[in-house]
Structure formats: structure tokens, C-alpha cells
Motif scaffolding. Structure first.
Motif, PDB file in Angstrom:
ATOM      1  N   LYS A 139       0.819  -1.214   0.000  1.00 20.40           N
ATOM      2  CA  LYS A 139       0.000   0.000   0.000  1.00 20.40           C
ATOM      3  C   LYS A 139       0.850   1.261   0.000  1.00 20.40           C
ATOM      4  O   LYS A 139       0.481   2.271  -0.588  1.00 20.40           O
ATOM      5  N   GLY A 140       2.004   1.209   0.677  1.00 18.85           N
ATOM      6  CA  GLY A 140       2.872   2.372   0.720  1.00 18.85           C
ATOM      7  C   GLY A 140       3.370   2.756  -0.663  1.00 18.85           C
ATOM      8  O   GLY A 140       3.380   3.938  -1.022  1.00 18.85           O
ATOM      9  N   ARG A 141       3.780   1.775  -1.437  1.00 14.56           N
ATOM     10  CA  ARG A 141       4.260   2.039  -2.790  1.00 14.56           C
ATOM     11  C   ARG A 141       3.117   2.532  -3.673  1.00 14.56           C
ATOM     12  O   ARG A 141       3.289   3.458  -4.475  1.00 14.56           O
ATOM     13  N   MET A 142       1.955   1.922  -3.538  1.00 13.58           N
ATOM     14  CA  MET A 142       0.794   2.330  -4.338  1.00 13.58           C
ATOM     15  C   MET A 142       0.407   3.774  -4.015  1.00 13.58           C
ATOM     16  O   MET A 142       0.145   4.578  -4.914  1.00 13.58           O
ATOM     17  N   ALA A 143       0.380   4.109  -2.720  1.00  9.29           N
ATOM     18  CA  ALA A 143       0.007   5.462  -2.315  1.00  9.29           C
ATOM     19  C   ALA A 143       1.035   6.479  -2.793  1.00  9.29           C
ATOM     20  O   ALA A 143       0.673   7.578  -3.245  1.00  9.29           O
ATOM     21  N   ALA A 144       2.329   6.130  -2.721  1.00  9.43           N
ATOM     22  CA  ALA A 144       3.379   7.053  -3.158  1.00  9.43           C
ATOM     23  C   ALA A 144       3.276   7.317  -4.661  1.00  9.43           C
ATOM     24  O   ALA A 144       3.357   8.465  -5.106  1.00  9.43           O
ATOM     25  N   GLY A 145       3.102   6.252  -5.444  1.00 10.17           N
ATOM     26  CA  GLY A 145       2.990   6.417  -6.890  1.00 10.17           C
ATOM     27  C   GLY A 145       1.782   7.247  -7.285  1.00 10.17           C
ATOM     28  O   GLY A 145       1.880   8.150  -8.124  1.00 10.17           O
ATOM     29  N   ALA A 146       0.634   6.957  -6.655  1.00  5.36           N
ATOM     30  CA  ALA A 146      -0.586   7.703  -6.967  1.00  5.36           C
ATOM     31  C   ALA A 146      -0.442   9.168  -6.563  1.00  5.36           C
ATOM     32  O   ALA A 146      -0.863  10.073  -7.284  1.00  5.36           O
ATOM     33  N   LEU A 201       2.327  11.016  -6.338  1.00  4.89           N
ATOM     34  CA  LEU A 201       3.226  11.713  -7.269  1.00  4.89           C
ATOM     35  C   LEU A 201       2.534  11.978  -8.597  1.00  4.89           C
ATOM     36  O   LEU A 201       2.727  13.035  -9.213  1.00  4.89           O
ATOM     37  N   PHE A 202       1.729  11.034  -9.046  1.00  3.95           N
ATOM     38  CA  PHE A 202       0.947  11.203 -10.271  1.00  3.95           C
ATOM     39  C   PHE A 202      -0.035  12.368 -10.119  1.00  3.95           C
ATOM     40  O   PHE A 202      -0.163  13.227 -10.996  1.00  3.95           O
ATOM     41  N   ILE A 203      -0.714  12.416  -8.971  1.00  2.00           N
ATOM     42  CA  ILE A 203      -1.685  13.487  -8.691  1.00  2.00           C
ATOM     43  C   ILE A 203      -0.991  14.846  -8.655  1.00  2.00           C
ATOM     44  O   ILE A 203      -1.506  15.833  -9.190  1.00  2.00           O
ATOM     45  N   LEU A 204       0.186  14.905  -8.034  1.00  2.00           N
ATOM     46  CA  LEU A 204       0.934  16.165  -7.995  1.00  2.00           C
ATOM     47  C   LEU A 204       1.283  16.645  -9.394  1.00  2.00           C
ATOM     48  O   LEU A 204       1.281  17.856  -9.672  1.00  2.00           O
ATOM     49  N   GLY A 205       1.576  15.708 -10.287  1.00  2.00           N
ATOM     50  CA  GLY A 205       1.919  16.069 -11.659  1.00  2.00           C
ATOM     51  C   GLY A 205       0.785  16.762 -12.378  1.00  2.00           C
ATOM     52  O   GLY A 205       0.972  17.853 -12.941  1.00  2.00           O
ATOM     53  N   ALA A 231       9.308   6.145 -18.030  1.00  2.00           N
ATOM     54  CA  ALA A 231       9.659   4.848 -17.452  1.00  2.00           C
ATOM     55  C   ALA A 231       8.711   4.509 -16.317  1.00  2.00           C
ATOM     56  O   ALA A 231       8.283   5.377 -15.566  1.00  2.00           O
ATOM     57  N   MET A 232       8.402   3.220 -16.214  1.00  2.00           N
ATOM     58  CA  MET A 232       7.481   2.802 -15.167  1.00  2.00           C
ATOM     59  C   MET A 232       8.114   2.988 -13.795  1.00  2.00           C
ATOM     60  O   MET A 232       9.314   2.875 -13.623  1.00  2.00           O
ATOM     61  N   GLY A 233       7.276   3.258 -12.805  1.00  2.00           N
ATOM     62  CA  GLY A 233       7.747   3.360 -11.441  1.00  2.00           C
ATOM     63  C   GLY A 233       7.576   4.745 -10.865  1.00  2.00           C
ATOM     64  O   GLY A 233       7.068   5.658 -11.506  1.00  2.00           O
ATOM     65  N   LEU A 234       8.025   4.894  -9.612  1.00  2.00           N
ATOM     66  CA  LEU A 234       7.805   6.137  -8.880  1.00  2.00           C
ATOM     67  C   LEU A 234       8.500   7.326  -9.543  1.00  2.00           C
ATOM     68  O   LEU A 234       7.981   8.439  -9.520  1.00  2.00           O
ATOM     69  N   PRO A 249       5.439  11.543 -11.543  1.00  2.00           N
ATOM     70  CA  PRO A 249       5.080  12.963 -11.732  1.00  2.00           C
ATOM     71  C   PRO A 249       5.001  13.351 -13.205  1.00  2.00           C
ATOM     72  O   PRO A 249       4.104  14.112 -13.599  1.00  2.00           O
ATOM     73  N   LEU A 250       5.930  12.837 -14.022  1.00  2.00           N
ATOM     74  CA  LEU A 250       5.911  13.157 -15.445  1.00  2.00           C
ATOM     75  C   LEU A 250       4.655  12.612 -16.108  1.00  2.00           C
ATOM     76  O   LEU A 250       4.033  13.284 -16.943  1.00  2.00           O
ATOM     77  N   LEU A 251       4.251  11.390 -15.727  1.00  2.00           N
ATOM     78  CA  LEU A 251       3.010  10.832 -16.288  1.00  2.00           C
ATOM     79  C   LEU A 251       1.818  11.685 -15.867  1.00  2.00           C
ATOM     80  O   LEU A 251       0.878  11.872 -16.653  1.00  2.00           O
ATOM     81  N   GLY A 252       1.860  12.217 -14.648  1.00  2.00           N
ATOM     82  CA  GLY A 252       0.791  13.109 -14.198  1.00  2.00           C
ATOM     83  C   GLY A 252       0.725  14.373 -15.039  1.00  2.00           C
ATOM     84  O   GLY A 252      -0.363  14.827 -15.406  1.00  2.00           O
TER      85      GLY A 252
END
Length: 260
Positions: free
Chosen positions: A69-76, A78-82, A142-145, A149-152
Motif C-alpha cells: 500500500k505504501g508504494r501504491m500510495a506514493a505512486g498515486a 506523485l501522479f496526482i501532484l503532476g 519509465a514505469m515506477g515512482l 510525476p511526469l506521467l501526471g
């Protein structure tokens, strides 16, 4: 110290009133949050959520339900911030336009209100599906954390035509605020409505799939509700009722002192 503290409290309260309670924000903020929710549950965003979560976490689609969950929350997050950075810049820009064009604000607001009504009709599918198109970037980060942000940012830019009707309604309200700061705050509220479901889906993916399935079965009603909301906002702006509501809220907020 007591006198100093009292003075600081009064200054903070006045700043709060001027920034948040002045203008139409009391009325517009909930609408912006709701617009973000409608955007998330629209047909051009919701079906892609698992794919986005896979990219921003570096976890394959089949393993999302078992990922930490920690990794999922961090990735989401960073995406939201983007995409928040992109949309907030829009809101600040429209708010600044509202301030710059204050002399013509009433006329422009009515024109934008009429366009909001048209966008609402289009969102409901009455005017065809042209507003549901989007510009997609074929090169993915690239996939991952690290790439989240760039994907966001790419989502914020590339999916703007797709979620354009709801975002346009929020930017119209930002223009009406005639302030870059309040316009930015309004789009932050929009991003909360759009981003919080992403975050919840990330930390509770298995349960989210069940909720997504229900929404997919009721897409028509989601789109109709969103379209009706935008039409209602457009009518309030065109008829001047929005400004009268603001006037009443300004009278109320001028006597309100938050307990700081």
C-alpha cells in the motif's frame, strides 16, 4: 503577549476572509470538487485507472491487488501532484485574466456561462462525442515512482480535451473570481475531486474494482448528472443569479470570524 496574539489572530482571520470567504469561493469550491469527481468517473478516465496505477508504481496489472500500500500510495500521490501542477496553472491563468479584464468581466462571464451550458450538453452526449476525444502521448515515461510525476503532467496536458467540459466549467468560475490565487485554489479543489479517488483506488485496489464495475454500469447517469451540474452553473452565470448569490455570501462572510 496577549495583545500581540489578539492582533495576529485578527490579521489571520482577515486574511482568511479575503482569500477564502470573499468572492464566490464558498459557492464554487464544492462545485469544483464535484466536477473533479465527475471527471474521474467519466468513460475516458475510469477504465484507464488500473493502467495508470501500474505505470506509476511499476507493478504489473495482475499484481496490483497484492502490491504494498505504501508504494501504491506514493505512486498515486506523485501522479496526482503532476496533473495538479498543470491544472492549477490553468486556474491561476484564468483568474489573472479575470482580474486583467475586470472592466469586461460581466459580459465575458455571460459568454463563458453560455459556453458552459454548451459543454454540459456535450458532456451528456447531446451534441455528439467530440468533447470526449483526447490527445494521447505515445511515449510513456519509465514505469515506477520516478516517472509518476511526469506521467501526471502528461495526463494533465493530454487528457485536457477529454475532461475539458468539467475543467472548462471550473476555469469559468476561476475567471469570475478575478484573482490568480483564488483561481488556483479553485483548481486545487478540482484536483482533489479528481485525485482522491485515484489515491483511494491505489490503497484499496481490490475493493475499488467492485465500485468501478458499478459505475461502469451507470455511466449514462454519471454523465447526465455531470452535464446537468454544468448547465445549472452556466445558467446561474448567464442570468446573473450567480452574482446575487455571491453578494449574499459576501454579506454573511463579512461578519464571520473563524476560531483561530
Amino acid at each position: 503577549m496577549t495583545t500581540l496574539h489578539t492582533a495576529e489572530t485578527l490579521i489571520a482571520a482577515e486574511t482568511f476572509n479575503q482569500t477564502v470567504l470573499s468572492g464566490a469561493l464558498l459557492l464554487a469550491l464544492p462545485i469544483a470538487v464535484l466536477a473533479g469527481l465527475v471527471s474521474f468517473f467519466s468513460p475516458c478516465v475510469l477504465p484507464l485507472v488500473p493502467g495508470y496505477l501500474s505505470y506509476v508504481t511499476g507493478v504489473s496489472g495482475s499484481d496490483l491487488a497484492e502490491a504494498r500500500k505504501g508504494r501504491m500510495a506514493a505512486g498515486a500521490s506523485l501522479f496526482i501532484l503532476g496533473f495538479t501542477a498543470v491544472f492549477v496553472s490553468y486556474g491561476a491563468l484564468f483568474g489573472n485574466f479575470g482580474f486583467t479584464l475586470e472592466e469586461y468581466r460581466e459580459t465575458i462571464t455571460k459568454v463563458l456561462g453560455a459556453l458552459t451550458i454548451v459543454m454540459g450538453l456535450a458532456f451528456m452526449g447531446v451534441l455528439g462525442g467530440f468533447t470526449q476525444r483526447e490527445f494521447r502521448f505515445h511515449r510513456r515515461p519509465a514505469m515506477g515512482l520516478a516517472g509518476a510525476p511526469l506521467l501526471g503532467v502528461l495526463f494533465g496536458i493530454g487528457w485536457t480535451p477529454c475532461i475539458g467540459p468539467t475543467l472548462a466549467a471550473v476555469n469559468t468560475l476561476a475567471f469570475n473570481e478575478a484573482s490568480a490565487a483564488r483561481g488556483a485554489l479553485l483548481t486545487v479543489a478540482y484536483c482533489l475531486g479528481l485525485g482522491v479517488p485515484f489515491l483511494l483506488a491505489a490503497v484499496a485496489f481490490r475493493r475499488a474494482l467492485g465500485a468501478f464495475s458499478w459505475v461502469k454500469l451507470h455511466y449514462v447517469w454519471v454523465m447526465r448528472a455531470g452535464g446537468l451540474m454544468m448547465i445549472a452553473v452556466g445558467l446561474l452565470l448567464v442570468t446573473g443569479v450567480w452574482d446575487r448569490l455571491i453578494g449574499g455570501l459576501q454579506v454573511w462572510s463579512s461578519t464571520f470570524t473563524p476560531g483561530i
